[in-house]
Write a protein that holds these residues in place. Structure first.
Motif, PDB file in Angstrom:
ATOM      1  N   ASP A  33       0.835  -1.198   0.000  1.00  0.00           N
ATOM      2  CA  ASP A  33       0.000   0.000   0.000  1.00  0.00           C
ATOM      3  C   ASP A  33       0.869   1.247   0.000  1.00  0.00           C
ATOM      4  O   ASP A  33       1.965   1.265   0.566  1.00  0.00           O
ATOM      5  CB  ASP A  33      -0.911   0.028   1.229  1.00  0.00           C
ATOM      6  CG  ASP A  33      -2.026  -0.995   1.139  1.00  0.00           C
ATOM      7  OD1 ASP A  33      -2.308  -1.443   0.013  1.00  0.00           O
ATOM      8  OD2 ASP A  33      -2.588  -1.338   2.190  1.00  0.00           O
ATOM      9  N   GLU A  37      -2.864   5.447   1.320  1.00  0.00           N
ATOM     10  CA  GLU A  37      -3.767   4.318   1.578  1.00  0.00           C
ATOM     11  C   GLU A  37      -3.631   3.816   3.011  1.00  0.00           C
ATOM     12  O   GLU A  37      -4.628   3.459   3.652  1.00  0.00           O
ATOM     13  CB  GLU A  37      -3.490   3.184   0.591  1.00  0.00           C
ATOM     14  CG  GLU A  37      -3.924   3.480  -0.834  1.00  0.00           C
ATOM     15  CD  GLU A  37      -3.491   2.388  -1.792  1.00  0.00           C
ATOM     16  OE1 GLU A  37      -4.323   1.539  -2.136  1.00  0.00           O
ATOM     17  OE2 GLU A  37      -2.292   2.388  -2.178  1.00  0.00           O
ATOM     18  N   ALA A  41      -6.587   3.886   5.684  1.00  0.00           N
ATOM     19  CA  ALA A  41      -7.021   2.628   6.308  1.00  0.00           C
ATOM     20  C   ALA A  41      -7.088   2.763   7.822  1.00  0.00           C
ATOM     21  O   ALA A  41      -8.029   2.278   8.467  1.00  0.00           O
ATOM     22  CB  ALA A  41      -6.064   1.499   5.921  1.00  0.00           C
ATOM     23  N   MET A  84     -11.599   4.918  -0.408  1.00  0.00           N
ATOM     24  CA  MET A  84     -11.744   4.116   0.803  1.00  0.00           C
ATOM     25  C   MET A  84     -12.486   4.896   1.883  1.00  0.00           C
ATOM     26  O   MET A  84     -13.383   4.371   2.560  1.00  0.00           O
ATOM     27  CB  MET A  84     -10.342   3.732   1.289  1.00  0.00           C
ATOM     28  CG  MET A  84     -10.247   2.564   2.238  1.00  0.00           C
ATOM     29  SD  MET A  84      -8.517   2.351   2.763  1.00  0.00           S
ATOM     30  CE  MET A  84      -7.712   1.998   1.182  1.00  0.00           C
ATOM     31  N   LEU A 243     -11.585  -3.389   3.379  1.00  0.00           N
ATOM     32  CA  LEU A 243     -12.019  -1.999   3.303  1.00  0.00           C
ATOM     33  C   LEU A 243     -12.782  -1.672   2.021  1.00  0.00           C
ATOM     34  O   LEU A 243     -13.291  -0.564   1.893  1.00  0.00           O
ATOM     35  CB  LEU A 243     -10.805  -1.075   3.439  1.00  0.00           C
ATOM     36  CG  LEU A 243     -10.005  -1.262   4.738  1.00  0.00           C
ATOM     37  CD1 LEU A 243      -8.754  -0.399   4.720  1.00  0.00           C
ATOM     38  CD2 LEU A 243     -10.850  -0.951   5.952  1.00  0.00           C
TER      39      LEU A 243
END
Length: 417
Positions: A33, A37, A41, A84, A243
């Motif tokens: 990632d 990201e 997350a 996300m 996710l």
């Protein structure tokens, strides 16, 4: 588990959350990632995870919105990070009872989604909310009907069979709701066995839909394999890492749905001890996730009451008081309107479940001479409100032959398949 476990689960009251000040977020390690990201997350896990129970929904939404604003246009991985966060915002809105706002957020997510994986996740959740709202949907709908983006033109689409499975599973679920069993069979036949129950690529929710289709058409052995595979995957996986899901298709909802559907299957198979165990687990999950007075608790309670009905019929015994108590509590939690109220044809949340619970309840009243009049009124109300396209209410209430087509209550969308 014993009936005392169910009474205990019903008696619990959730503790009110305490406020918690905003916190800073740092990038945590996650192989493959980008930094945006990883930061996104961690924000999602905080906003939707256990920590948020000690804070307010407003703070959680503020964290997600600020994260999306700060990460916008931040270079490699920023589009994925924002996508996300937007999926998580829709989940938070849904949890707060703002279904329409959640749907608008999912539509916005589709517009800016950086890849097919994000578009499928947003579309899957959007269709899930449409189904929960009782809206009419054609099973021919596709992800690119919703936005001017063609997922099939995505350079990686041909290699993403797991995404096709998710799309077909939602279409199959819609077909079941529309009473189109043959169409559902065709949709679920395409690649489902390769992905169902293996816990990879966020396909658990699609696998539950496949299991419910098998359950509905009477393939109990295969449905058992699928449900058990999903539950095993749920036990093994770190849910915080999944996710690319949203709203009523997130891992917690999938775990609840698989547990409740498997409990229903065990009940339909005459394995009442195991059925009670799984349905009690489902009841506990629903209360822990949503609180003791949430409609999804009422949905599970309806399934528990139906299990006791089947058990009593199988054993030639009577559990009228237990069943009646469960149906009364279910209808209370579902906020069912009075049977003397007008306008049952107007929009009613959880219509399927309320109709089923009232239909079952009316049968208990009709066998009691001093309550037949009340039973007749309740039965009339239930029949008037019933909208299932696959079976009539009378067929849904009939357990005379285990081999006959049966109904399955899907807790994710609060509908009867």
């Amino acid at each position: 588990m014993a009936m005392s476990s169910i009474r205990s689960a019903l008696a619990r009251v959730p503790i009110a959350p305490k406020l918690r000040p905003p916190r800073r977020f740092a990038a945590t390690a996650a192989a493959g990632d980008t930094q945006p990201e990883r930061v996104a997350a961690e924000m999602v896990r905080y906003a939707l995870g256990g920590a948020v129970r000690r804070s307010s929904p407003e703070e959680a939404m503020w964290i997600l919105e600020q994260g999306a604003s700060n990460l916008q246009g931040g270079g490699e991985g920023s589009a994925e990070a924002v996508g996300m966060l937007m999926l998580a915002m829709s989940t938070l809105l849904y949890r707060s009872g703002r279904r329409q706002d959640a749907m608008e957020k999912l539509k916005a997510t589709q517009q800016v989604a950086p890849s097919a994986a994000f578009r499928v996740a947003a579309w899957e959740a959007l269709m899930g909310l449409h189904m929960e709202a009782g809206q009419e949907i054609s099973n021919s709908v596709s992800p690119n009907d919703s936005v001017d983006l063609s997922i099939k033109d995505d350079s990686k689409w041909s290699d993403q069979d797991h995404l096709k499975f998710r799309v077909n599973a939602i279409k199959g679920l819609i077909a079941l709701l529309n009473g189109e069993t043959e169409s559902a069979a065709q949709l679920f036949a395409d690649g489902c066995r390769d992905f169902a129950g293996h816990g990879k690529h966020q396909t658990e929710s699609a696998a539950v839909s496949y299991g419910e289709y098998l359950h509905c058409v009477g393939d109990f052995p295969m449905a058992t394999q699928v449900y058990e595979g999903v539950l095993e995957a749920a036990r093994m996986e770190d849910k915080s890492g999944n996710l690319l899901t949203a709203a009523n298709m997130i891992p917690e909802e999938v775990s609840l749905g698989a547990t409740c559907s498997y409990g229903q299957l065990l009940s339909h198979s005459g394995k009442f001890g195991e059925a009670e165990d799984y349905l009690t687990r489902a009841l506990q999950k629903a209360e822990e996730q949503f609180g003791a007075n949430h409609p999804k608790v009422g949905i599970v309670l309806t399934c528990v009451a139906r299990m006791y009905k089947l058990k009593a019929k199988s054993e030639g015994s009577s559990s009228i008081m237990v069943q009646e108590g469960l149906y009364r509590r279910a209808l209370e939690v579902l906020k069912a309107p009075s049977i003397n109220s007008e306008g049952t044809n107007k929009h009613l949340d959880w219509r399927d479940i309320i109709s089923l619970a009232r239909g079952e309840y009316s049968e208990l009243l009709l066998i009691q001479s001093n309550r037949k009049a009340e039973g007749e009124r309740m039965k009339e109300w239930a029949e008037g409100a019933w909208r299932n396209r696959r079976l009539t209410l009378a067929q849904a209430l009939d357990f005379s032959e285990p081999s006959k087509p049966t109904i399955v209550v899907d807790t994710r969308i609060g509908r009867i398949l």
